[in-house]
Design an enzyme around this catalytic site. Sequence first.
Site, short mmCIF file in Angstrom:
data_model
loop_
_atom_site.label_atom_id
_atom_site.label_comp_id
_atom_site.label_asym_id
_atom_site.label_seq_id
_atom_site.Cartn_x
_atom_site.Cartn_y
_atom_site.Cartn_z
N GLY A 53 0.80 -1.22 0.00
CA GLY A 53 0.00 0.00 0.00
C GLY A 53 0.83 1.27 0.00
O GLY A 53 0.35 2.34 -0.40
N SER A 54 2.08 1.18 0.43
CA SER A 54 2.96 2.35 0.40
C SER A 54 3.60 2.52 -0.97
O SER A 54 3.79 3.65 -1.45
CB SER A 54 4.07 2.21 1.46
OG SER A 54 3.53 2.33 2.76
N SER A 91 7.08 4.19 3.90
CA SER A 91 6.57 3.05 4.68
C SER A 91 5.63 3.61 5.73
O SER A 91 6.07 4.33 6.63
CB SER A 91 7.70 2.29 5.34
OG SER A 91 7.14 1.33 6.23
N SER A 93 4.08 2.22 8.23
CA SER A 93 4.43 1.81 9.59
C SER A 93 5.85 2.23 9.96
O SER A 93 6.16 2.40 11.13
CB SER A 93 4.33 0.29 9.71
OG SER A 93 5.26 -0.31 8.80
N THR A 96 8.86 -1.70 7.62
CA THR A 96 8.90 -2.71 6.55
C THR A 96 10.35 -3.02 6.16
O THR A 96 11.09 -2.13 5.73
CB THR A 96 8.06 -2.21 5.35
OG1 THR A 96 6.72 -2.04 5.83
CG2 THR A 96 8.06 -3.20 4.21
N ARG A 143 -2.81 1.06 3.24
CA ARG A 143 -3.45 1.22 1.92
C ARG A 143 -4.55 2.27 1.95
O ARG A 143 -4.94 2.80 0.91
CB ARG A 143 -4.00 -0.11 1.43
CG ARG A 143 -5.09 -0.69 2.30
CD ARG A 143 -5.44 -2.11 1.86
NE ARG A 143 -6.57 -2.68 2.59
CZ ARG A 143 -6.51 -3.18 3.82
NH1 ARG A 143 -5.36 -3.15 4.49
NH2 ARG A 143 -7.57 -3.67 4.40
N GLU A 223 -6.95 -7.28 -0.51
CA GLU A 223 -6.82 -6.94 0.91
C GLU A 223 -8.15 -6.58 1.57
O GLU A 223 -8.37 -6.92 2.73
CB GLU A 223 -5.81 -5.80 1.09
CG GLU A 223 -4.39 -6.22 0.76
CD GLU A 223 -3.38 -5.11 0.96
OE1 GLU A 223 -3.19 -4.66 2.09
OE2 GLU A 223 -2.78 -4.67 -0.04
N HIS A 239 -0.56 -9.34 -26.57
CA HIS A 239 0.54 -10.12 -27.14
C HIS A 239 0.75 -11.42 -26.39
O HIS A 239 1.75 -12.10 -26.61
CB HIS A 239 1.82 -9.28 -27.16
CG HIS A 239 1.68 -8.03 -27.98
ND1 HIS A 239 1.96 -7.99 -29.33
CD2 HIS A 239 1.21 -6.79 -27.66
CE1 HIS A 239 1.70 -6.78 -29.80
NE2 HIS A 239 1.24 -6.03 -28.79
N LYS A 333 4.70 -11.20 8.52
CA LYS A 333 5.71 -10.26 9.05
C LYS A 333 6.19 -10.76 10.42
O LYS A 333 7.37 -10.65 10.75
CB LYS A 333 5.13 -8.85 9.16
CG LYS A 333 4.97 -8.16 7.81
CD LYS A 333 4.46 -6.73 7.96
CE LYS A 333 4.30 -6.04 6.61
NZ LYS A 333 3.80 -4.68 6.67
C1 F6R Z 1 -1.81 -2.84 4.54
C2 F6R Z 1 -1.13 -2.76 3.26
C3 F6R Z 1 0.18 -3.46 3.07
C4 F6R Z 1 1.35 -2.59 3.59
C5 F6R Z 1 2.68 -3.29 3.33
C6 F6R Z 1 3.90 -2.44 3.71
O1 F6R Z 1 -2.92 -1.98 4.56
O2 F6R Z 1 -1.64 -2.17 2.35
O3 F6R Z 1 0.33 -3.74 1.70
O4 F6R Z 1 1.34 -1.34 2.95
O5 F6R Z 1 2.74 -4.50 4.06
O6 F6R Z 1 3.76 -1.90 5.00
P1 F6R Z 1 4.05 -0.34 5.20
O7 F6R Z 1 3.12 0.37 4.28
O8 F6R Z 1 3.77 -0.09 6.63
O9 F6R Z 1 5.49 -0.15 4.84
#
Ligand code: F6R
Length: 343
Positions: A53-54, A91, A93, A96, A143, A223, A239, A333
């Site tokens: 999502g980032s 990111s 959070s 990541t 996301r 998701e 193609h 994770k």
């Molecule tokens: C959760 C989402 C995930 C996170 C991904 C990376 O809503 O969309 O795809 O974005 O796991 O985590 P972040 O964004 O925290 O780096």
Amino acid sequence: MPDWGNLLAQDASRMVEALRSFPEQIERALGLACRVPNNLQGFKNVVVLGMGGSAIAGDLLARFSTVPVVTVRDYELPTWVNSDTLLIAISYSGETEETLSAFREGLRRTRRAVALTTGGALAALCEERDIPWVPVPPGFQPRAALAFLLFPLLGCLSRLGYVRDDPARVAAALRGLRDACVPEHQANPAQDVAQTLFGRIPVIYGAGITVPVAYRWKTQINENAKQPAYWAELPELCHNEIVGYELAGKVFAQGIVLFLRSSFDHPRVARRVEILKEVLSSRGLAFREVWGQGETALAQALWLLYFGDWVSFYLALLNGVDPTPVRPIQELKKRLKETAGSG
Ligand code: F6R
């Protein structure tokens, strides 16, 4: 006709609130553009580091920027990244591991760097290395925080003259769509498309500016609605993918193609879509089209993206799931943390 009022109880974590305020989030996020310092100027290319999502913010930026932008979803960087590169780590959070690993490597090659995050290890790394970072509001799913991950960058690059359309005009274009898609609205186009997709495996097709949007639809359906979905892009799919239609009636009877359309589609792409529709029909395969609205390409792309977010939300409700939690991602994770690598 589903009882949407009842189905809304599935949204225990209230994803609807984040969706509803998306246009206002865009306006707030543009205000954060000033947090991206001007002294990063002089770069020749931009590398956006992020996952999930980032990372999608990087793909969207790449379509509308007039300087080369590449999104890296990996632990390592391409060999060509050097001091001419502006490195942007995103990111939500800040935790990541792929993003942190690539950012550490990048900081050994360039001093032009900025991060967008709510905090975590990424903010700590920036503080330690004296790298500017844009504080993103907490409390969202990554996301669902796309406005805050994309628009500070669009605003900043626009200020430097590197964005083809005006990001300040997008929010207004999305308000009408919001009003049509909120749960209170009857004859709701997002509910209508969600019902078409329900019980099927969507395959989302994009072209040009809608390529990252098609991917966003796929990941939002995964998701939010917790079900498989796929995507492909035109003209490339003409193609290869179309050959797979030959047996699709047998092995992919649940499939449905959804074309994301824009008045900015290349005329030959538009022609290809018409032919593809005939081919799909002749093979008894289902399809549907959604047209983006708005005056600029950027507005149309964001319109289609926002519409897809609503569709995936209603599809989650039809599937009987809460759109917000993403337990398989968290579980993975957690297991990776138990066997921590070099990060
Ligand atoms: C959760 C989402 C995930 C996170 C991904 C990376 O809503 O969309 O795809 O974005 O796991 O985590 P972040 O964004 O925290 O780096």
